[in-house]
Design a protein around this motif. Sequence first.
Motif, PDB file in Angstrom:
ATOM      1  N   PHE A 106       0.703  -1.170  -0.152  1.00 32.95           N
ATOM      2  CA  PHE A 106       0.027   0.052  -0.143  1.00 32.95           C
ATOM      3  C   PHE A 106       0.923   1.290   0.040  1.00 32.95           C
ATOM      4  CE2 PHE A 106      -3.127   3.099   1.333  1.00 32.95           C
ATOM      5  CZ  PHE A 106      -4.557   2.766   0.907  1.00 32.95           C
ATOM      6  N   PRO A 107       0.515   2.150  -0.942  1.00 37.37           N
ATOM      7  CA  PRO A 107       1.413   3.276  -0.680  1.00 37.37           C
ATOM      8  C   PRO A 107       1.307   4.047   0.420  1.00 37.37           C
ATOM      9  CG  PRO A 107      -0.618   3.932  -2.041  1.00 37.37           C
ATOM     10  CD  PRO A 107      -0.510   2.253  -1.801  1.00 37.37           C
ATOM     11  N   PRO A 108       2.181   5.097   0.607  1.00 42.24           N
ATOM     12  CA  PRO A 108       2.164   6.077   1.977  1.00 42.24           C
ATOM     13  C   PRO A 108       0.763   6.731   1.877  1.00 42.24           C
ATOM     14  CG  PRO A 108       4.162   6.716   0.750  1.00 42.24           C
ATOM     15  CD  PRO A 108       3.441   5.474  -0.192  1.00 42.24           C
ATOM     16  N   ASP A 109      -0.047   6.441   3.011  1.00 42.20           N
ATOM     17  CA  ASP A 109      -1.418   7.037   3.027  1.00 42.20           C
ATOM     18  C   ASP A 109      -1.553   8.246   3.796  1.00 42.20           C
ATOM     19  OD1 ASP A 109      -4.148   7.071   3.153  1.00 42.20           O
ATOM     20  OD2 ASP A 109      -4.325   5.542   4.832  1.00 42.20           O
ATOM     21  N   LEU A 226      -3.450  -5.875  -7.460  1.00 43.44           N
ATOM     22  CA  LEU A 226      -3.280  -5.278  -6.234  1.00 43.44           C
ATOM     23  C   LEU A 226      -4.026  -3.962  -6.265  1.00 43.44           C
ATOM     24  CD1 LEU A 226      -2.497  -5.026  -3.291  1.00 43.44           C
ATOM     25  CD2 LEU A 226      -0.205  -4.316  -4.127  1.00 43.44           C
ATOM     26  N   ALA A 227      -3.936  -3.156  -7.310  1.00 43.73           N
ATOM     27  CA  ALA A 227      -4.402  -2.018  -7.553  1.00 43.73           C
ATOM     28  C   ALA A 227      -6.119  -2.144  -7.500  1.00 43.73           C
ATOM     29  CB  ALA A 227      -4.100  -1.515  -8.860  1.00 43.73           C
ATOM     30  N   ILE A 228      -6.615  -3.233  -8.166  1.00 45.72           N
ATOM     31  CA  ILE A 228      -8.033  -3.208  -8.043  1.00 45.72           C
ATOM     32  C   ILE A 228      -8.401  -3.684  -6.576  1.00 45.72           C
ATOM     33  CG2 ILE A 228      -9.866  -4.887  -8.731  1.00 45.72           C
ATOM     34  CD1 ILE A 228      -8.323  -5.382 -11.283  1.00 45.72           C
ATOM     35  N   LEU A 229      -7.832  -4.387  -5.783  1.00 45.93           N
ATOM     36  CA  LEU A 229      -8.275  -4.426  -4.334  1.00 45.93           C
ATOM     37  C   LEU A 229      -8.137  -3.457  -3.685  1.00 45.93           C
ATOM     38  CD1 LEU A 229      -9.101  -6.824  -2.531  1.00 45.93           C
ATOM     39  CD2 LEU A 229      -6.550  -7.097  -1.919  1.00 45.93           C
ATOM     40  N   ILE A 230      -7.145  -2.569  -3.823  1.00 42.18           N
ATOM     41  CA  ILE A 230      -7.107  -1.150  -3.232  1.00 42.18           C
ATOM     42  C   ILE A 230      -8.245  -0.065  -3.407  1.00 42.18           C
ATOM     43  CG2 ILE A 230      -5.771   1.093  -2.847  1.00 42.18           C
ATOM     44  CD1 ILE A 230      -3.408  -0.933  -3.062  1.00 42.18           C
ATOM     45  N   SER A 239      -3.949   3.737  -6.407  1.00 43.42           N
ATOM     46  CA  SER A 239      -2.679   3.439  -5.709  1.00 43.42           C
ATOM     47  C   SER A 239      -1.276   3.813  -6.303  1.00 43.42           C
ATOM     48  CB  SER A 239      -2.751   1.903  -5.317  1.00 43.42           C
ATOM     49  OG  SER A 239      -2.610   1.069  -6.486  1.00 43.42           O
ATOM     50  N   GLY A 240      -1.485   3.768  -7.853  1.00 45.66           N
ATOM     51  CA  GLY A 240      -0.066   3.898  -8.625  1.00 45.66           C
ATOM     52  C   GLY A 240       0.532   2.477  -8.779  1.00 45.66           C
TER      53      GLY A 240
END
Length: 241
Positions: A106-109, A226-230, A239-240
Amino acid sequence: MKKLILGTTALALSAGMALAQDVIRMGTEGAYPPYNFINDNGEVDGFERELGDELCKRAELTCTWVTNEWDSIIPNLVSGNYDTIIAGMSITDERDEVIDFTQNYFPPDPSVYVGLSEGIDVENAVVVAQTGTIQASHVASTGATLLEFPTPDETVAAVRNGEADAVLADKGFLEPIVKESGGELVIIGDDVMLGDGIGMGLRESDAELKATFDAAIQSMKDDGSLAILIAKWFDGMDSGF
């Protein structure tokens, strides 16, 4: 995203490799939606539950889920009560001195301040954050008066009942609460960027398990899942990945 360790007392390295076990125990908090929470059936649910199950499937591992309070989540990993932390834990240099991390899933939130009104000077206010988090550390560095509680829900309640002027936490956690408040709560100011993204925490002795999960995370990045799940769990977030 979230959270600093409280300390390193009694952090002894666990012997052996987690992969030698029949079952990999996935440790989470179960109290930080949408990352992780306990559903109406009493089961771990949320983004990280779905992610963790898929990672275990891709890695051909049998996994089970364990919940642990946040303030002792790292000590209990190191002492062997479970084999991973998958609990919205930001990758930080301080934590990396005690445990190891996979690549980020997960990218920096961004973190945000939330209060009952927009015109709060958060650097000269009473600001609440969850104990042991990167947000608590940030508040302490600003000159604001820091108030800490052990659970995320208690931090929001402190603002609602007037104990604190604002709460600082991950935007992914606070934004849905603001939307559901019907105008009672508002976001104050701009996003605050903290941490280096979220990864799975593992014992430093479990290099093979780290490599296994790193490969599974990378495969989900590569195929777009992963992008779809985020996006599913975080309101269409890009998410990038």
